[in-house]
Design a protein around this motif. Structure first.
Motif: not given
Length: 345
Positions: A223-224, A242-243, A293-294, A307-310
Motif C-alpha cells: 500500500g505504501l 500480486k499478493v 494500510f493494515e 488493502v481490500a484490493g489485495f
C-alpha cells in the motif's frame, strides 16, 4: 540515556513532555515507535471528540530504556508500537501496567491481546508472499511449500533475524515444532536466489527487476509503494507483484500487530484509558487502517480500498503470546541453519 529523536505534533512543544506539565489537566502523553505522520489523524480525531490534548514523543529506538531511566516520574501515559516483539519487550521490561477494560476487551479479540492486559493489538499485517505477476502462475501457496525444490533460486527475503521474519518462523515452531522448522528453514535457505538483504520494499524491487519470483514481505508495504508520490518508481515495483496469502485454505496467514499499552506510571491515567478506549473503537481503527494500510482487528472497522484490493486475509488464529514464546527458538534456528548465508551450491 538513550539518544532519541523527538517530534512534537500539533501546537504542543517538546517541553510539554516534561514531568511537570504531564500532570496538567486535559492532556495525555504518548511514547510512540510509530511514525508521527501515521498516527496524527488519530490524535486529531481523539482531541476533537474529547478535548484532550495529545503530546507525542517519537522514538526511533530505546523506548523501554527511556521509560526505565525516567522511573516513577516518567510522563509516559500510553505506549504505541509495532510488532509483538516490542510489545512483549515493553511488558517484560516492566514499563507497562495491566488494564482490564470491558470496552477494549469487547473490541479486541483475545488472540490479539495480552492475557494479563499489558498490551492490546490494534491492527494486523499479514506476512505474505509478493509474487511476480508475469512469472508465478500460482494463486495459492503455503509457508511449508517455500522449502519445496520447485522454488529453488526463485525466493528473496530480508535478514532472517529481522523481527518480522522471526515472528513468522516462531509461528512455524508453534505449529510444527522445532525439528520440523529447522528442516523447513534449511529448505527455504536452499531456495534463496541470494543472501537475505534489504527491506520488504526491496523484495518487490527485486521481483520487478527479474532477480526473484517470490518475496516474503508485509502486506502494508505494498500500500505504501502504490501511493508513493515522492518515489514513483516504487509504484512500478508494486504493479509488478500480486499478493499470495499463505495457508489461506487451512490454518490462515501469519499476522503481526501494531498495538498499545498503558505505561507503568501513567500520570494522566484516566485520559490514557480514554485514549486507549478510543483507539480500540471501530471509528479509530478505520482511520488507523486507512493510514497504515493494515487490517483493523475491531469487528466493524473497515479496511482501506487499497488493502481490500489485495484480497481477503484469513488470519492464523494462533494467539500471538504463543508465537512470542517461540521467538528465541526461531532465532537460534536461523543461525543454526545459516539462513543468512544464502543457498549453498
Amino acid at each position: 540515556m538513550t539518544s532519541i529523536r523527538t517530534i512534537a505534533l500539533g501546537a504542543v512543544s517538546v517541553l510539554a513532555l516534561s514531568a511537570g506539565s504531564a500532570l496538567a489537566d486535559g492532556e495525555v502523553n504518548i511514547y510512540s515507535y510509530r511514525q508521527p505522520e501515521l498516527i496524527q489523524p488519530l490524535m486529531d480525531a481523539f482531541t476533537k471528540e474529547t478535548g484532550i490534548k495529545t503530546n507525542v514523543l517519537f522514538l526511533d529506538k530505546g523506548l523501554v530504556e527511556r521509560i526505565t531511566a525516567e522511573g516513577a516520574n516518567s510522563p509516559a501515559d500510553v505506549i504505541l508500537t509495532v510488532d509483538i516483539a516490542r510489545l512483549t519487550e515493553a511488558k517484560d521490561g516492566g514499563v507497562t501496567q495491566p488494564l482490564n477494560d470491558d470496552d477494549i476487551n469487547n473490541q479486541i479479540p483475545a488472540q490479539y491481546r495480552d492475557t494479563d492486559g499489558n498490551w492490546f493489538g490494534l491492527t494486523t499485517r499479514g506476512r505474505v508472499l509478493y509474487a511476480s505477476k508475469d512469472r508465478v502462475s500460482e494463486d495459492a501457496i503455503t509457508y511449508e511449500e517455500l522449502a519445496d525444490p520447485k522454488w529453488k533460486g526463485r525466493i528473496c527475503m530480508r535478514d532472517g533475524q529481522h523481527s518480522y521474519n522471526i515472528g513468522l518462523f516462531a509461528s512455524m515452531v508453534a505449529h510444527h515444532g522445532a525439528e520440523y522448522t529447522e528442516k523447513w528453514l534449511a529448505g527455504l535457505k536452499q531456495n534463496l536466489v541470494k543472501k537475505p538483504d534489504g527491506n520488504d520494499r526491496a523484495q518487490a524491487k527485486a521481483i520487478h527487476a527479474g532477480e526473484c519470483d517470490l518475496g516474503l514481505a508485509n502486506t502494508y508495504y505494498l500500500g505504501l509503494m502504490k501511493t508513493n508520490e515522492k518515489e514513483p518508481e516504487e509504484k512500478d515495483w508494486a504493479a509488478s507483484v500480486k499478493v499470495l496469502f499463505p495457508n489461506a485454505a487451512d490454518r490462515g496467514t501469519h499476522v503481526n500487530i501494531s498495538g498499545m499499552a498503558l505505561a507503568k506510571n501513567a500520570p494522566n491515567k484516566d485520559n490514557a484509558v480514554k485514549l486507549m478506549e478510543f483507539l480500540a473503537s471501530d471509528e479509530a481503527q478505520t482511520i488507523y487502517a486507512e493510514q497504515v494500510f493494515e487490517y483493523p482487528v475491531g469487528p466493524n472497522a473497515k479496511v482501506s480500498e487499497i488493502v481490500a484490493g489485495f484480497g481477503p486475509l484469513k488470519a492464523d488464529t494462533l494467539p500471538l503470546v504463543d508465537i512470542a514464546a517461540n521467538r528465541k527458538t526461531a532465532s537460534e534456528l536461523v543461525d543454526k541453519v545459516g539462513l543468512n548465508d544464502g543457498a549453498t551450491q
